[in-house]
Motif scaffolding. Structure first.
Motif, mmCIF file in Angstrom:
data_model
loop_
_atom_site.group_PDB
_atom_site.id
_atom_site.type_symbol
_atom_site.label_atom_id
_atom_site.label_comp_id
_atom_site.label_asym_id
_atom_site.label_seq_id
_atom_site.Cartn_x
_atom_site.Cartn_y
_atom_site.Cartn_z
ATOM 1 N N GLN A 1 0.961 -1.263 -0.312
ATOM 2 C CA GLN A 1 0.390 0.103 0.225
ATOM 3 C C GLN A 1 0.969 1.043 0.022
ATOM 4 N N GLY A 2 2.094 1.028 0.918
ATOM 5 C CA GLY A 2 3.060 2.361 0.253
ATOM 6 C C GLY A 2 3.779 2.200 -0.878
ATOM 7 N N ASN A 3 3.408 2.323 -1.710
ATOM 8 C CA ASN A 3 3.538 1.948 -3.370
ATOM 9 C C ASN A 3 2.659 2.104 -4.203
ATOM 10 N N PRO A 4 2.046 3.392 -3.944
ATOM 11 C CA PRO A 4 0.363 3.051 -5.058
ATOM 12 C C PRO A 4 0.508 3.299 -6.839
ATOM 13 N N ASN A 5 -0.493 2.989 -7.403
ATOM 14 C CA ASN A 5 -0.411 3.220 -9.002
ATOM 15 C C ASN A 5 -0.677 4.609 -9.383
ATOM 16 N N THR A 6 0.394 5.663 -9.801
ATOM 17 C CA THR A 6 -0.285 6.385 -9.421
ATOM 18 C C THR A 6 -0.617 7.182 -11.333
ATOM 19 N N VAL A 7 -1.432 8.689 -11.556
ATOM 20 C CA VAL A 7 -2.373 8.796 -12.286
ATOM 21 C C VAL A 7 -1.506 9.589 -12.628
ATOM 22 N N ARG A 8 -1.457 8.755 -14.181
ATOM 23 C CA ARG A 8 -0.431 9.277 -15.429
ATOM 24 C C ARG A 8 -1.069 10.551 -16.156
ATOM 25 N N ALA A 9 -2.246 10.361 -17.150
ATOM 26 C CA ALA A 9 -2.820 11.413 -17.228
ATOM 27 C C ALA A 9 -1.886 12.607 -16.889
ATOM 28 N N GLU A 10 -2.712 13.558 -17.724
ATOM 29 C CA GLU A 10 -1.969 15.331 -17.994
ATOM 30 C C GLU A 10 -3.418 15.907 -16.537
ATOM 31 N N HIS B 1 -1.224 15.847 -10.937
ATOM 32 C CA HIS B 1 0.162 15.694 -9.704
ATOM 33 C C HIS B 1 -0.358 17.090 -9.452
ATOM 34 N N LEU B 2 -1.943 16.976 -9.765
ATOM 35 C CA LEU B 2 -3.067 18.733 -9.515
ATOM 36 C C LEU B 2 -2.995 18.159 -7.754
ATOM 37 N N PRO B 3 -3.068 19.421 -6.857
ATOM 38 C CA PRO B 3 -3.611 19.101 -5.434
ATOM 39 C C PRO B 3 -5.152 18.110 -5.327
ATOM 40 N N HIS B 4 -6.387 18.630 -5.391
ATOM 41 C CA HIS B 4 -7.425 17.315 -5.593
ATOM 42 C C HIS B 4 -7.416 16.068 -6.137
ATOM 43 N N VAL B 5 -6.124 15.996 -6.354
ATOM 44 C CA VAL B 5 -6.006 14.510 -6.463
ATOM 45 C C VAL B 5 -4.941 13.852 -5.920
ATOM 46 N N GLN B 6 -5.832 12.492 -4.823
ATOM 47 C CA GLN B 6 -5.315 11.917 -3.967
ATOM 48 C C GLN B 6 -5.640 10.665 -3.926
ATOM 49 N N ASP C 1 -16.465 5.300 -26.597
ATOM 50 C CA ASP C 1 -17.467 6.578 -28.204
ATOM 51 C C ASP C 1 -15.760 7.359 -28.048
ATOM 52 N N GLY C 2 -15.639 8.318 -27.801
ATOM 53 C CA GLY C 2 -14.992 9.774 -27.539
ATOM 54 C C GLY C 2 -14.313 10.271 -26.317
ATOM 55 N N GLU C 3 -14.508 11.561 -27.057
ATOM 56 C CA GLU C 3 -13.596 12.292 -25.457
ATOM 57 C C GLU C 3 -15.609 12.735 -24.597
ATOM 58 N N ALA C 4 -14.774 12.997 -23.278
ATOM 59 C CA ALA C 4 -16.069 13.264 -22.420
ATOM 60 C C ALA C 4 -15.273 13.838 -21.565
ATOM 61 N N ARG C 5 -16.179 15.268 -21.314
ATOM 62 C CA ARG C 5 -15.926 16.545 -20.083
ATOM 63 C C ARG C 5 -16.950 16.143 -19.377
ATOM 64 N N ILE C 6 -16.395 16.257 -17.403
ATOM 65 C CA ILE C 6 -17.559 15.873 -16.345
ATOM 66 C C ILE C 6 -16.725 16.801 -15.671
ATOM 67 N N PRO C 7 -17.915 17.097 -14.402
ATOM 68 C CA PRO C 7 -17.260 17.843 -13.473
ATOM 69 C C PRO C 7 -16.566 17.714 -12.101
ATOM 70 N N CYS C 8 -15.588 18.313 -12.206
ATOM 71 C CA CYS C 8 -14.722 17.108 -11.434
ATOM 72 C C CYS C 8 -14.125 17.904 -10.266
ATOM 73 N N ASP C 9 -14.781 18.327 -8.579
ATOM 74 C CA ASP C 9 -13.905 18.522 -8.033
ATOM 75 C C ASP C 9 -13.050 17.965 -6.722
ATOM 76 N N ARG C 10 -13.025 16.227 -7.309
ATOM 77 C CA ARG C 10 -11.452 15.448 -6.442
ATOM 78 C C ARG C 10 -12.187 14.888 -7.047
ATOM 79 N N VAL C 11 -9.851 13.956 -7.590
ATOM 80 C CA VAL C 11 -10.077 12.774 -8.143
ATOM 81 C C VAL C 11 -9.849 11.531 -6.771
ATOM 82 N N ILE C 12 -9.979 10.740 -6.408
ATOM 83 C CA ILE C 12 -9.485 10.397 -5.524
ATOM 84 C C ILE C 12 -9.139 8.094 -6.379
ATOM 85 N N ALA C 13 -7.676 8.098 -6.211
ATOM 86 C CA ALA C 13 -7.249 7.637 -7.420
ATOM 87 C C ALA C 13 -6.595 5.965 -6.260
#
Length: 815
Positions: free
Chosen positions: A126-135, A138-143, A234-246
């Motif tokens: 658990q101390g070595n989680p797979n991280t989000v590689r998308a652009e 690294h933002l602060p609301h990604v946890q 079916d292609g790109e989709a843009r959704i509202p997102c205040d917080r990401v929990i990966a």
């Protein structure tokens, strides 16, 4: 002078705590080292109030520490109470382990040192989680951790990862409606291979209640303040997102583990340490248990903690707790082998299992079956339903490739697999397979196979290689053998391409070949400053041969119509194959000539009939946008010919107990072509992705149908992007036409009035349950689809998309 212990246990999770409890019960000098200020950090970091499961239910718990399913707080409280006899040192992080068996020196980060005869690593991952590689990853609301779901109120929260941790986080965030969170969970695949059944059911129930949105076959491509962009089927989709929990899983702290001299099964990030059946690593005296060994379930971990101390103490007679379960599974096999000998036999002889550890093999076999087949025994029949994968441990099987002559067969040898078509596509079995000799086969359920591919990279690579090899032999034929294409297969790279993404760009250099494994492609060419649609390329076809054979730059752009998997074949290897195989070269030349003719034809027509070519391109693009790109069979109506008689709908109702599967007027129209609301029979059906009773199947002719086991849950209706499935009460069987003519029984031809249907049901005292209703292409009915047969003007046609786009539409444009 350094402290000295018989056993040093690193990590106080379920495995380490159980090991320390057993050492204390046995009176063995031991120490339990925990880097935090509390026991069992993994469970401690679970979200508050989380229900901790005690699975597998059939497995007996073997530990000095108690464990029952319950809330996180209760589990931790019990362990804290029972840890009294254990010699625990908190805030003791291990920096290094050196020395050898009998005299290991353990150095802590604070500089303290201690000596141990043996070391048990139970440090988890658990101390070595797979991280989000998308652009924006690294933002602060990604946890990567969720402590208390109650802390978050009135937020758009996106959970990435649909394993147990991700699902449980999403459920916790959506549990209290007063929090007003809008929760979505993103899953890269259509299946939930890594999650427990109970969690998947709870997730789908929350979705049905409108508390959670499930986004399958999707992955994040960009994260920004307040928004997330997803790559979807079916292609790109843009959704509202205040917080990401990966919660995308984790990997072993490899650098530290390897510094202890421990070898891994491979170089893959997800690989596990090499272990003996007694958990000993390649460094004698150092043992690995728990999640680091590939066993993440708590009950498994605790049993391992108990067992490893018994092994260290010299109890060589101890058998694992799952031994009785596995003995029962293996009891029908010939020969006298122990469970461990059978596991090693299967691991060594089935290629996709080669890199599993003994511990992983035990877990794998709990979800699989091993059977013995005598020579000529049938394994399965052509057109039989089934989505499991088979591995051949000994003997071999024969594939009957000619239905009319069972003697025409293709052999598959020991070590290989079969059944992969059903696994990947959900189609019925494509051929009868029988044992070519006395054989031992492993049947791997779809869930277990997907989990194997998700957690063991070598298994995924092997399955990809074998499926690629078979696809190429089937496509190219020309007397090719496995040996002939060995170099080409070795160069193969499987890539997932999102909708609209090009694999070939007009004007660029390159001569690699691309085989479409799933999904579909469209081919476009710049003519007169506009991208003009040339053709549609379905799964099972290939592109890119023009530049390879003729040289020069790419002559057209090829891009994905829908999310697709392609196999990239290295151009030089394919060119050498063509040089060795004249028949294959001739076939490739013929394919290229046909495409050249089409390109030249459209370019010529652009000069004299520019408007017609533009119309063709526009109509073709419209059809792809409306699902033709992932269809295997589509109903189209020519508005020039349609007279609005509704015979097609009436015929559909007559063929399906009074319930029409077709809505002629619904759907979209472009120019003279109408796409009514009727099933497209998608290559990879959305409706199949989440059917609890597994009631949706693909028939021998490609039709997707729903059988009588449907429970009316509505998942398929929600998952279908084209609105072609509905829930309806199944009416009582309508009397036949002769009964109506002779006796006036029933409502007559066509779809019966619902009042009649429900009145009949009420009279019979039956409340008809709702079930999912959709087109089944009139499977099993003579003459084919009734809608087409009943059309008096020929306006209704059912075609495969490549036939329509490449031939019919073009000829109409030239008429």
């Amino acid at each position: 002078m350094s402290e000295r212990y018989r056993i040093a246990i690193v990590g106080s999770g379920p495995a380490g705590l159980s090991a320390a409890g057993r050492a204390a019960a046995r009176g063995l000098p031991h120490i339990l080292l925990e880097k935090t200020d509390h026991l069992s950090d993994t469970i401690y970091k679970y979200q508050r109030g989380k229900h901790v499961m005690a699975t597998p239910s059939q497995l007996v718990l073997r530990s000095d520490m108690s464990f029952d399913a319950g809330k996180r707080e209760t589990v931790l409280g019990t362990w804290n109470e029972q840890a009294g006899p254990v010699n625990v040192r908190l805030n003791a992080e291990v920096k290094s382990i050196t020395g050898s068996q009998g005299n290991f020196e353990i150095t802590l980060t604070n500089g303290d040192k201690l000596i141990a005869e043996t070391v048990v690593l139970a440090i988890g991952t658990q101390g070595n989680p797979n991280t989000v590689r998308a652009e924006g990853g690294h933002l602060p609301h990604v946890q990567y951790q969720l402590d208390d779901p109650a802390e978050y109120v009135d937020e758009n929260i996106v959970v990435i990862g649909a394993g147990d941790a991700g699902i449980e986080n999403a459920l916790g965030l959506a549990a209290d409606p007063e929090q007003r969170n809008i929760v979505s969970i993103v899953n890269r695949s259509a299946d939930f291979a890594r999650a427990k059944d109970a969690n998947v059911k709870a997730l789908t129930q929350a979705r049905d209640q409108g508390r959670i949105a499930i986004l399958t076959e999707s992955s994040p491509s960009k994260i920004e303040a307040g928004w997330m962009t997803l790559d979807t089927r079916d292609g790109e989709a843009r959704i509202p997102c205040d917080r990401v929990i990966a919660r995308m899983g984790s990997a072993a702290p490899r650098k530290f583990v390897e510094s202890c001299g421990i070898e891994f099964t491979s170089e893959d990030r997800e690989a596990f340490p090499k272990l003996s059946p007694t958990f000993e690593t390649t460094t004698p005296g150092v043992f690995v248990i728990g999640a680091l060994a590939g066993y993440p379930l708590i009950k498994h971990c605790m049993n391992q903690g108990y067992d490893v101390v018994e092994f260290i103490a010299g109890n060589t007679e101890l058998k694992p707790a799952d031994e009785p379960i596995l003995e029962k599974k293996l009891e029908g096999l010939p020969g006298r082998k122990s469970v461990s000998e059978w596991l090693e036999f299967l691991r060594a002889n089935v290629e996709i299992l080669n890199e599993l550890s003994p511990l992983q093999m035990r877990e794998f076999l709990l979800d699989s079956e091993v059977r013995f087949y005598k020579k000529d025994d049938r394994v399965f029949e052509r057109n039989a339903p089934g989505s499991s994968l088979f591995g051949i441990a000994s003997g071999g099987v024969l594939v009957e490739i000619k239905p009319t002559d069972p003697s025409v067969t293709v052999p598959i040898p020991a070590g290989s697999i079969f059944g992969e078509v059903g696994l990947i596509s959900g189609r019925r079995r494509g051929a009868t397979i029988r044992a070519g000799a006395d054989s031992i086969l492993v049947e791997i359920s779809r869930t277990a196979a997907l989990k194997l591919m998700a957690t063991v990279p070598s298994a995924k690579r092997t399955i990809n290689r074998i499926t690629t090899e078979r696809l190429l032999l089937q496509m190219f034929g020309s007397g090719l053998s496995r040996t002939d294409i060995e170099e080409v297969v070795a160069s193969a790279e499987v890539k997932t391409v999102k909708a609209g993404e090009p694999i070939i760009k007009e004007g660029e250099d390159g001569y690699d070949i691309f085989v479409i494994r799933s999904g579909s492609m469209v081919v476009q060419k710049e003519i007169g400053g506009k991208p003009i649609f040339l053709s549609y390329v379905p799964a099972g076809a290939y592109v890119g041969e023009m530049a390879l054979i003729d040289g020069g730059r790419r002559t057209a752009t090829v891009k994905a119509a829908v999310k697709s998997d392609v196999i990239k074949l290295e151009g030089d290897a394919f060119r050498r194959l063509l040089a060795r195989k004249p028949e294959l070269a001739k076939k490739a030349q013929t394919d290229m000539a046909a495409r050249k003719d089409l390109n030249n034809y459209i370019e010529a027509k652009k000069d004299s009939f520019g408007g017609i070519v533009d119309m063709y391109s526009s109509v073709a693009s419209f059809l792809v946008e409306n699902g033709v790109g992932e269809a295997t069979d589509v109903l189209l109506i020519d508005e020039h010919l349609c007279v609005g008689c509704d015979n097609c709908e009436k015929a559909c109702a007559d063929s399906h107990d009074g319930l029409s599967r077709l809505d002629r007027e619904a759907g979209r129209t472009y120019a003279h072509l109408h796409v009514p609301t009727s099933c497209r029979h998608c290559e990879h059906p959305h409706c199949m992705a989440d059917c609890p009773p597994n009631a949706i199947h693909r028939g021998p002719d490609g039709e997707v149908f729903i059988d009588d086991t449907c429970i009316g849950c509505g998942n398929c209706e929600r998952n279908c992007p084209y609105g072609v499935i509905r829930l309806d009460k199944v009416p009582p069987k309508k009397p036949g036409l002769l009964s109506w003519l002779a006796f006036g029984a029933g409502p007559g031809p066509g779809e019966p009035d619902k009042k009649w249907a429900y009145a009949k049901a009420k009279k019979a005292g039956v409340e008809a349950p709702k079930k999912a209703i959709k087109c089944d292409m009139c499977s099993g009915k003579a003459g084919g689809p009734a809608c087409v047969r009943a059309c008096p003007t020929g306006a209704a046609i059912r075609v495969s998309p490549e036939e329509f786009l490449s031939v019919a539409l073009l000829s109409r444009g030239d008429s």
